[in-house]
Design a protein around this motif. Structure first.
Motif, PDB file in Angstrom:
ATOM      1  N   LEU A  11      12.752  -6.949   0.961  1.00 30.53           N
ATOM      2  CA  LEU A  11      11.373  -6.657   1.367  1.00 30.53           C
ATOM      3  C   LEU A  11      10.815  -5.431   0.632  1.00 30.53           C
ATOM      4  O   LEU A  11      11.504  -4.420   0.474  1.00 30.53           O
ATOM      5  CB  LEU A  11      11.332  -6.391   2.878  1.00 30.53           C
ATOM      6  CG  LEU A  11       9.939  -6.156   3.469  1.00 30.53           C
ATOM      7  CD1 LEU A  11       9.099  -7.441   3.402  1.00 30.53           C
ATOM      8  CD2 LEU A  11      10.039  -5.678   4.914  1.00 30.53           C
ATOM      9  N   ASP A  12       9.549  -5.588   0.149  1.00 31.81           N
ATOM     10  CA  ASP A  12       8.863  -4.455  -0.505  1.00 31.81           C
ATOM     11  C   ASP A  12       9.720  -3.826  -1.608  1.00 31.81           C
ATOM     12  O   ASP A  12       9.794  -2.607  -1.747  1.00 31.81           O
ATOM     13  CB  ASP A  12       8.477  -3.399   0.546  1.00 31.81           C
ATOM     14  CG  ASP A  12       7.516  -3.962   1.555  1.00 31.81           C
ATOM     15  OD1 ASP A  12       7.514  -3.478   2.695  1.00 31.81           O
ATOM     16  OD2 ASP A  12       6.784  -4.910   1.216  1.00 31.81           O
ATOM     17  N   HIS A  13      10.348  -4.661  -2.320  1.00 30.22           N
ATOM     18  CA  HIS A  13      11.207  -4.229  -3.443  1.00 30.22           C
ATOM     19  C   HIS A  13      10.755  -5.119  -4.588  1.00 30.22           C
ATOM     20  O   HIS A  13       9.755  -5.778  -4.473  1.00 30.22           O
ATOM     21  CB  HIS A  13      12.672  -4.485  -3.025  1.00 30.22           C
ATOM     22  CG  HIS A  13      13.675  -4.130  -4.053  1.00 30.22           C
ATOM     23  ND1 HIS A  13      14.040  -2.803  -4.302  1.00 30.22           N
ATOM     24  CD2 HIS A  13      14.366  -4.904  -4.921  1.00 30.22           C
ATOM     25  CE1 HIS A  13      14.952  -2.808  -5.265  1.00 30.22           C
ATOM     26  NE2 HIS A  13      15.163  -4.052  -5.658  1.00 30.22           N
ATOM     27  N   PRO A  64       0.804  -1.230   0.000  1.00 30.05           N
ATOM     28  CA  PRO A  64       0.000   0.000   0.000  1.00 30.05           C
ATOM     29  C   PRO A  64       0.835   1.278   0.000  1.00 30.05           C
ATOM     30  O   PRO A  64       0.718   2.130   0.893  1.00 30.05           O
ATOM     31  CB  PRO A  64      -0.812  -0.128   1.287  1.00 30.05           C
ATOM     32  CG  PRO A  64       0.072  -0.914   2.203  1.00 30.05           C
ATOM     33  CD  PRO A  64       0.855  -1.863   1.320  1.00 30.05           C
ATOM     34  N   SER A  65       1.692   1.413  -1.015  1.00 33.38           N
ATOM     35  CA  SER A  65       2.373   2.693  -1.260  1.00 33.38           C
ATOM     36  C   SER A  65       2.871   2.669  -2.699  1.00 33.38           C
ATOM     37  O   SER A  65       2.877   1.625  -3.343  1.00 33.38           O
ATOM     38  CB  SER A  65       3.580   2.885  -0.322  1.00 33.38           C
ATOM     39  OG  SER A  65       4.706   2.140  -0.790  1.00 33.38           O
ATOM     40  N   LEU A  66       3.318   3.835  -3.160  1.00 34.35           N
ATOM     41  CA  LEU A  66       3.920   3.925  -4.497  1.00 34.35           C
ATOM     42  C   LEU A  66       5.403   3.601  -4.325  1.00 34.35           C
ATOM     43  O   LEU A  66       6.239   4.490  -4.202  1.00 34.35           O
ATOM     44  CB  LEU A  66       3.701   5.332  -5.081  1.00 34.35           C
ATOM     45  CG  LEU A  66       2.252   5.678  -5.438  1.00 34.35           C
ATOM     46  CD1 LEU A  66       2.120   7.147  -5.802  1.00 34.35           C
ATOM     47  CD2 LEU A  66       1.752   4.790  -6.576  1.00 34.35           C
ATOM     48  N   LEU A  67       5.725   2.311  -4.322  1.00 32.73           N
ATOM     49  CA  LEU A  67       7.141   1.918  -4.186  1.00 32.73           C
ATOM     50  C   LEU A  67       7.942   2.597  -5.308  1.00 32.73           C
ATOM     51  O   LEU A  67       7.421   2.831  -6.395  1.00 32.73           O
ATOM     52  CB  LEU A  67       7.249   0.394  -4.285  1.00 32.73           C
ATOM     53  CG  LEU A  67       6.663  -0.389  -3.093  1.00 32.73           C
ATOM     54  CD1 LEU A  67       6.728  -1.880  -3.356  1.00 32.73           C
ATOM     55  CD2 LEU A  67       7.377  -0.047  -1.802  1.00 32.73           C
ATOM     56  N   VAL A 124       1.706  -3.371  -7.176  1.00 34.57           N
ATOM     57  CA  VAL A 124       1.778  -4.836  -7.311  1.00 34.57           C
ATOM     58  C   VAL A 124       3.137  -5.142  -7.938  1.00 34.57           C
ATOM     59  O   VAL A 124       3.493  -4.547  -8.955  1.00 34.57           O
ATOM     60  CB  VAL A 124       0.645  -5.389  -8.191  1.00 34.57           C
ATOM     61  CG1 VAL A 124       0.804  -6.908  -8.401  1.00 34.57           C
ATOM     62  CG2 VAL A 124      -0.725  -5.112  -7.543  1.00 34.57           C
ATOM     63  N   HIS A 125       3.894  -6.008  -7.275  1.00 38.77           N
ATOM     64  CA  HIS A 125       5.268  -6.265  -7.715  1.00 38.77           C
ATOM     65  C   HIS A 125       5.626  -7.738  -7.557  1.00 38.77           C
ATOM     66  O   HIS A 125       5.008  -8.458  -6.743  1.00 38.77           O
ATOM     67  CB  HIS A 125       6.254  -5.393  -6.910  1.00 38.77           C
ATOM     68  CG  HIS A 125       6.252  -5.692  -5.436  1.00 38.77           C
ATOM     69  ND1 HIS A 125       7.160  -6.541  -4.839  1.00 38.77           N
ATOM     70  CD2 HIS A 125       5.432  -5.267  -4.439  1.00 38.77           C
ATOM     71  CE1 HIS A 125       6.908  -6.619  -3.552  1.00 38.77           C
ATOM     72  NE2 HIS A 125       5.861  -5.859  -3.277  1.00 38.77           N
ATOM     73  N   PHE A 126       6.580  -8.187  -8.342  1.00 42.54           N
ATOM     74  CA  PHE A 126       7.158  -9.511  -8.115  1.00 42.54           C
ATOM     75  C   PHE A 126       7.944  -9.446  -6.816  1.00 42.54           C
ATOM     76  O   PHE A 126       8.588  -8.431  -6.519  1.00 42.54           O
ATOM     77  CB  PHE A 126       8.095  -9.900  -9.277  1.00 42.54           C
ATOM     78  CG  PHE A 126       7.377 -10.391 -10.503  1.00 42.54           C
ATOM     79  CD1 PHE A 126       7.270  -9.582 -11.631  1.00 42.54           C
ATOM     80  CD2 PHE A 126       6.805 -11.665 -10.539  1.00 42.54           C
ATOM     81  CE1 PHE A 126       6.619 -10.027 -12.773  1.00 42.54           C
ATOM     82  CE2 PHE A 126       6.158 -12.125 -11.679  1.00 42.54           C
ATOM     83  CZ  PHE A 126       6.049 -11.298 -12.794  1.00 42.54           C
ATOM     84  N   VAL A 127       7.874 -10.511  -6.044  1.00 44.29           N
ATOM     85  CA  VAL A 127       8.547 -10.545  -4.747  1.00 44.29           C
ATOM     86  C   VAL A 127       9.985 -11.033  -4.937  1.00 44.29           C
ATOM     87  O   VAL A 127      10.233 -12.026  -5.621  1.00 44.29           O
ATOM     88  CB  VAL A 127       7.789 -11.471  -3.769  1.00 44.29           C
ATOM     89  CG1 VAL A 127       8.542 -11.586  -2.445  1.00 44.29           C
ATOM     90  CG2 VAL A 127       6.379 -10.921  -3.532  1.00 44.29           C
ATOM     91  N   GLN A 173      15.065  -8.490 -13.499  1.00 46.61           N
ATOM     92  CA  GLN A 173      15.106  -7.120 -12.965  1.00 46.61           C
ATOM     93  C   GLN A 173      13.839  -6.319 -13.253  1.00 46.61           C
ATOM     94  O   GLN A 173      13.479  -5.432 -12.503  1.00 46.61           O
ATOM     95  CB  GLN A 173      16.294  -6.370 -13.597  1.00 46.61           C
ATOM     96  CG  GLN A 173      17.640  -7.001 -13.268  1.00 46.61           C
ATOM     97  CD  GLN A 173      17.886  -7.062 -11.759  1.00 46.61           C
ATOM     98  OE1 GLN A 173      17.612  -6.117 -11.055  1.00 46.61           O
ATOM     99  NE2 GLN A 173      18.339  -8.206 -11.281  1.00 46.61           N
ATOM    100  N   ARG A 174      13.194  -6.608 -14.357  1.00 51.11           N
ATOM    101  CA  ARG A 174      12.035  -5.792 -14.761  1.00 51.11           C
ATOM    102  C   ARG A 174      10.841  -6.695 -15.081  1.00 51.11           C
ATOM    103  O   ARG A 174      11.022  -7.805 -15.592  1.00 51.11           O
ATOM    104  CB  ARG A 174      12.375  -4.970 -16.029  1.00 51.11           C
ATOM    105  CG  ARG A 174      13.526  -4.004 -15.876  1.00 51.11           C
ATOM    106  CD  ARG A 174      13.174  -2.871 -14.950  1.00 51.11           C
ATOM    107  NE  ARG A 174      12.039  -2.108 -15.475  1.00 51.11           N
ATOM    108  CZ  ARG A 174      12.192  -1.046 -16.264  1.00 51.11           C
ATOM    109  NH1 ARG A 174      13.410  -0.662 -16.619  1.00 51.11           N
ATOM    110  NH2 ARG A 174      11.138  -0.384 -16.686  1.00 51.11           N
TER     111      ARG A 174
END
Ligand code: GRF
Length: 203
Positions: free
Chosen positions: A143-145, A109-112, A136-139, A196-197
């Motif tokens: 953390l949270d990256h 819940p943030s704009l990483l 929403v990101h690949f884990v 990486q992407r």
């Protein structure tokens, strides 16, 4: 394609995903909803919906590694194409994350990369940002990256409190995760070769 969803509590993101799969007849099967907490309201909801609702209670395991191994055994039993963390409040071991590389996604819940960690709405208000949102990101083991798949942004309004931000953002989270689930159904999301992407074909 086969999904397993990991939750720890309310499970509203999980519910939004289940509702989207059904409402849009997506070629996806939610094989299981797994929680690390017995009292997760989302587990009861999933069970009522006739979904396979499983508990792997972290308190039953002496170490983080043993919990992660038990969780992986449960997950592997379903042979999922994707594992979606949705309000899953556990930090996972590197071994677990690497086992599911390219298949494990999370919503934060943030704009990483802004505001990793907890209390993101408090962080946003403390910094006086004018835009807040979800990612929403690949884990990855960090953390949270991890490679970003989709983000949703919304204005911070005068008088916003952490609670009003959280409530407004939750609606946006449901929209963003549902969009990503549609892309997953269409096989349009993948990690690049270097890991990486995130690549979303066609958008
Ligand atoms: C969501 O805001 C999610 O981003 C964060 O915790 C909340 C979980 O909500 N990790 P729910 O369990 O999906 O309702």
């Amino acid at each position: 394609r086969r999904l397993v969803i990991l939750i720890s509590g309310r499970g509203s993101n999980m519910q939004a995903i289940v509702d989207t799969v059904r409402a849009q007849s997506l070629p996806l099967e939610v094989c299981a909803v797994i929680s690390n907490k017995a009292d997760a309201a989302g587990l009861a909801w999933a069970r009522e919906q006739g979904l396979d609702a499983r508990l792997v209670a972290h308190r039953d395991y002496a170490t983080r590694a043993e919990f992660d191994q038990a969780l992986a055994r449960q997950i592997d039993g379903y042979q999922p194409d994707y594992i979606l963390m949705a309000g899953f409040m556990r930090v996972l071991t590197t071994e677990f994350v690497e086992r599911y590389s390219g298949r494990l996604l999370n919503i934060h819940p943030s704009l990483l990369p802004a505001f990793p960690g907890l209390h993101t709405h408090q962080q946003a208000l403390a910094m006086g940002v004018q835009w807040h949102g979800c990612t929403v990101h690949f884990v990855t083991p960090v953390l949270d990256h991890g490679p970003i798949v989709a983000q949703g942004a919304m204005p911070v309004l005068a008088g916003d409190t952490p609670d009003t931000l959280a409530a407004r953002l939750l609606e946006l989270e449901h929209e963003v995760y549902s969009l990503v689930v549609r892309w997953l159904a269409e096989g349009r999301v993948e990690l690049d070769a270097a890991g990486q992407r995130a690549i979303v074909r066609g958008v």
